[in-house]
Design a protein around this motif. Structure first.
Motif: not given
Length: 197
Positions: A145-159
């Protein structure tokens, strides 16, 4: 649970500043629940928020559901909407302080709401809370996400790197049936605890 953390989340819910929430049950989670045969599974919904998945579980006869949120306002709203159901236990408190065990944990909006530096502790706690062969299933945001969270995102590889430290990943893939606001930005996953410790 720190007073600061409690005050932060209480204000978020009271002011309606919860952009990660859906106003409907999550379609990928409902698709998963609909194929479950054992209605006596002991289920936890952590960081339940508005918790529309709870409505679906109750409606379809699941009889051992535990919902947890740190914010009393969230739990009060849920209990008012669902009512006094014998198969539902409401827990006002910190997920990281739970000490029960469960067959299934449903992840809808909790992981994205906690700060990323707590994610390893989250996975460790999930492992502790699951019975052997227990599962966690749900959705994760597959975007930053562009803005500071929450929510916080991520990527499949990191997960994948994170969850496989403690759990067996049965599936982790892009959702084909996300709600419209989340199309193309959501992963569905199932992880299993395969050991006793």
């Amino acid at each position: 649970m720190s007073d600061t953390n409690f005050a932060f989340w209480n204000e978020k819910y009271k002011s309606g500043q919860t952009p990660w929430q859906l106003d409907i049950p999550s379609p990928p989670i409902i698709a998963y629940i609909s194929q479950l045969k054992d209605k006596n599974l002991k289920i936890l919904i952590p960081g339940a928020g508005q918790g529309f998945e709870l409505d679906y579980l109750v409606l379809h006869g699941f009889s051992n559901i535990h919902v947890c949120d740190i914010v009393p306002h969230a739990i009060e709203s849920l209990s008012k909407r669902i009512g006094n159901q014998s198969g539902v236990k409401y827990i006002t408190g910190d997920f990281f302080e739970l000490n029960d065990t469960y067959d299934l944990i449903l992840e809808q909006t909790f992981f994205c709401a906690i700060y990323p530096d707590l994610r390893k502790a989250y996975v460790d706690k999930i492992h502790t809370l699951l019975k052997k062969d227990g599962k966690i299933a749900g959705v994760l945001f597959a975007t930053h996400f562009v803005n500071d969270g929450p929510p916080f995102g991520g990527t499949m590889s990191v997960y994948k790197e994170l969850f496989q430290q403690k759990l067996h990943i049965k599936i982790m893939d892009m959702c084909y049936n996300s709600a419209k606001p989340r199309k193309g930005n959501e992963l569905f996953f199932i992880c299993e605890k395969t050991t006793d410790n």
